[in-house]
Design a protein around this motif. Structure first.
Motif, PDB file in Angstrom:
ATOM      1  N   THR A  74       0.851  -1.183   0.000  1.00  0.00           N
ATOM      2  CA  THR A  74       0.000   0.000   0.000  1.00  0.00           C
ATOM      3  C   THR A  74       0.885   1.230   0.000  1.00  0.00           C
ATOM      4  O   THR A  74       2.017   1.200   0.488  1.00  0.00           O
ATOM      5  CB  THR A  74      -0.923   0.042   1.232  1.00  0.00           C
ATOM      6  OG1 THR A  74      -0.119   0.138   2.426  1.00  0.00           O
ATOM      7  CG2 THR A  74      -1.793  -1.197   1.307  1.00  0.00           C
ATOM      8  N   ALA A  75       0.382   2.317  -0.556  1.00  0.00           N
ATOM      9  CA  ALA A  75       1.150   3.560  -0.596  1.00  0.00           C
ATOM     10  C   ALA A  75       0.199   4.746  -0.650  1.00  0.00           C
ATOM     11  O   ALA A  75      -0.897   4.658  -1.219  1.00  0.00           O
ATOM     12  CB  ALA A  75       2.076   3.592  -1.804  1.00  0.00           C
ATOM     13  N   THR A  76       0.609   5.842  -0.045  1.00  0.00           N
ATOM     14  CA  THR A  76      -0.103   7.114  -0.142  1.00  0.00           C
ATOM     15  C   THR A  76       0.852   8.144  -0.713  1.00  0.00           C
ATOM     16  O   THR A  76       1.965   8.317  -0.206  1.00  0.00           O
ATOM     17  CB  THR A  76      -0.612   7.583   1.232  1.00  0.00           C
ATOM     18  OG1 THR A  76      -1.566   6.633   1.724  1.00  0.00           O
ATOM     19  CG2 THR A  76      -1.277   8.950   1.120  1.00  0.00           C
ATOM     20  N   ILE A 100       5.802  10.248  -0.304  1.00  0.00           N
ATOM     21  CA  ILE A 100       5.282   8.913  -0.545  1.00  0.00           C
ATOM     22  C   ILE A 100       5.519   8.092   0.721  1.00  0.00           C
ATOM     23  O   ILE A 100       6.650   8.008   1.199  1.00  0.00           O
ATOM     24  CB  ILE A 100       5.981   8.221  -1.722  1.00  0.00           C
ATOM     25  CG1 ILE A 100       5.865   9.051  -2.992  1.00  0.00           C
ATOM     26  CG2 ILE A 100       5.394   6.830  -1.946  1.00  0.00           C
ATOM     27  CD1 ILE A 100       6.634   8.462  -4.165  1.00  0.00           C
ATOM     28  N   THR A 101       4.470   7.521   1.267  1.00  0.00           N
ATOM     29  CA  THR A 101       4.598   6.634   2.420  1.00  0.00           C
ATOM     30  C   THR A 101       3.857   5.340   2.106  1.00  0.00           C
ATOM     31  O   THR A 101       2.945   5.314   1.285  1.00  0.00           O
ATOM     32  CB  THR A 101       4.013   7.266   3.688  1.00  0.00           C
ATOM     33  OG1 THR A 101       2.626   7.576   3.463  1.00  0.00           O
ATOM     34  CG2 THR A 101       4.759   8.532   4.068  1.00  0.00           C
ATOM     35  N   GLY A 102       4.254   4.260   2.771  1.00  0.00           N
ATOM     36  CA  GLY A 102       3.574   3.000   2.497  1.00  0.00           C
ATOM     37  C   GLY A 102       4.172   1.860   3.280  1.00  0.00           C
ATOM     38  O   GLY A 102       5.079   2.034   4.101  1.00  0.00           O
ATOM     39  N   THR A 103       3.668   0.667   3.004  1.00  0.00           N
ATOM     40  CA  THR A 103       4.166  -0.521   3.660  1.00  0.00           C
ATOM     41  C   THR A 103       3.960  -1.722   2.746  1.00  0.00           C
ATOM     42  O   THR A 103       3.284  -1.618   1.722  1.00  0.00           O
ATOM     43  CB  THR A 103       3.452  -0.754   5.008  1.00  0.00           C
ATOM     44  OG1 THR A 103       4.109  -1.808   5.712  1.00  0.00           O
ATOM     45  CG2 THR A 103       1.992  -1.111   4.804  1.00  0.00           C
ATOM     46  N   ALA A 104       4.572  -2.838   3.124  1.00  0.00           N
ATOM     47  CA  ALA A 104       4.418  -4.071   2.356  1.00  0.00           C
ATOM     48  C   ALA A 104       4.392  -5.247   3.323  1.00  0.00           C
ATOM     49  O   ALA A 104       5.092  -5.239   4.339  1.00  0.00           O
ATOM     50  CB  ALA A 104       5.564  -4.231   1.367  1.00  0.00           C
ATOM     51  N   THR A 105       3.568  -6.245   3.017  1.00  0.00           N
ATOM     52  CA  THR A 105       3.569  -7.491   3.764  1.00  0.00           C
ATOM     53  C   THR A 105       3.718  -8.634   2.772  1.00  0.00           C
ATOM     54  O   THR A 105       3.317  -8.521   1.609  1.00  0.00           O
ATOM     55  CB  THR A 105       2.272  -7.671   4.569  1.00  0.00           C
ATOM     56  OG1 THR A 105       1.149  -7.616   3.681  1.00  0.00           O
ATOM     57  CG2 THR A 105       2.130  -6.587   5.621  1.00  0.00           C
ATOM     58  N   ALA A 106       4.322  -9.730   3.212  1.00  0.00           N
ATOM     59  CA  ALA A 106       4.559 -10.851   2.309  1.00  0.00           C
ATOM     60  C   ALA A 106       4.690 -12.142   3.092  1.00  0.00           C
ATOM     61  O   ALA A 106       5.159 -12.146   4.238  1.00  0.00           O
ATOM     62  CB  ALA A 106       5.819 -10.617   1.481  1.00  0.00           C
TER      63      ALA A 106
END
Length: 290
Positions: A220-222, A232-238
């Motif tokens: 996800t990103a904003t 730009i901020t965001g995160t990732a899961t996997a």
């Protein structure tokens, strides 16, 4: 939620960059036992990072298509757009990872090859102004010519290859609001459910690994343009699992889990290492998945 699929003779992949230019092996900090699996962690992460790079390039192509017809790529096209954003329900673009901007800047550093990006779905724009909206798209990435991604840490490099004809599909949802060229917000959500796939990884010792794996990944990103400020901020899961064979040797099993922006866990032949923060893992000499 739509269920995306992955098919290929190779791969997956954000918006968040993988890797780091810092060479963690130069640190004098004492290392735990996890340093003994720095090589396999980095080999598998480099390959998965190539998949991340493929999705990142696809996202930038799709997102950029709603902005100005000129501009470097991706978000820059939104920043260059004097008119309201205009995304289409369907489209196809060719992404040349070797392309350069007018000033000679490499648009896709440390990547090479050509991909075809196509999408279909629904884009709903507010009426009558068109200054906001939502989109739900199914995106397909097809490798036209072999695609390579290079991960570099100091003087060491890992090169991963995704072969011609490979394909990847995933879900890309986003919403936006726009007051004018200097004031707008974009929220992005990219989700992939990956069937088992394979690729080749050449490490700094010129060892060739055959990596096979799949699983789930979400980014996800904003993106916010507020006057002269651009953020730009965001995160990732996997949660990704698979096998690896290096130079025709024995087969090993691996698992990568990323539960947030700063939490990584690696499992090698059933032994769990972590979870570690990004800073800890880099000190141990790991490359990290995105």
């Amino acid at each position: 939620m739509r269920i995306s699929s992955f098919s290929a003779t190779a791969i997956i992949g954000a918006f968040l960059m993988t890797g780091c230019q810092q060479d963690g092996t130069t640190s004098s900090e004492a290392r735990p036992e996890s340093a003994t699996i720095a090589d396999p962690a980095s080999q598998s992460a480099a390959g998965l990072g190539a998949l991340t790079g493929s999705i990142q390039a696809a996202n930038e192509a799709v997102i950029g298509s709603g902005g100005a017809s000129t501009g470097s790529r991706g978000f820059s096209r939104l920043r260059d757009s004097g008119a309201q954003f205009d995304w289409k329900n369907t489209g196809t673009l060719i992404v040349d990872l070797d392309a350069r901007a007018a000033d000679g800047t490499d648009l896709h550093p440390q990547a090479s090859g050509t991909m075809s990006i196509s999408w279909t779905g629904a884009v709903t724009t507010s009426q009558p102004t068109g200054n906001s909206g939502v989109a739900a798209l199914d995106v397909t990435v097809t490798v036209v010519t072999p695609v390579t991604f290079t991960e570099q840490r100091g003087t060491r490099t890992w090169v991963s290859t995704w072969d011609s004809g490979s394909t990847l599909t995933y879900d890309l949802d986003f919403d936006w609001s726009r007051t004018d060229q200097e004031h707008w917000t974009l929220n992005i959500d990219a989700r992939a459910a990956l069937a088992s796939s394979s690729l080749r990884v050449v490490d700094p010792r010129n060892r060739v690994s055959q990596l096979v794996g799949g699983g789930t990944r979400r980014e996800t990103a904003t993106v916010i343009q507020a006057g002269s400020a651009f953020t730009i901020t965001g995160t990732a899961t996997a949660n990704l699992t698979g096998t690896i064979v290096t130079d025709g040797g024995p087969q090993h099993t691996w698992r990568w889990q990323r539960t947030g922006i700063d939490s990584y866990q690696f499992t090698w032949d059933g032994v769990v290492y972590g979870p570690y923060s990004r800073a800890q893992a880099l000190v141990y000499g790991w490359i990290l998945i995105g």
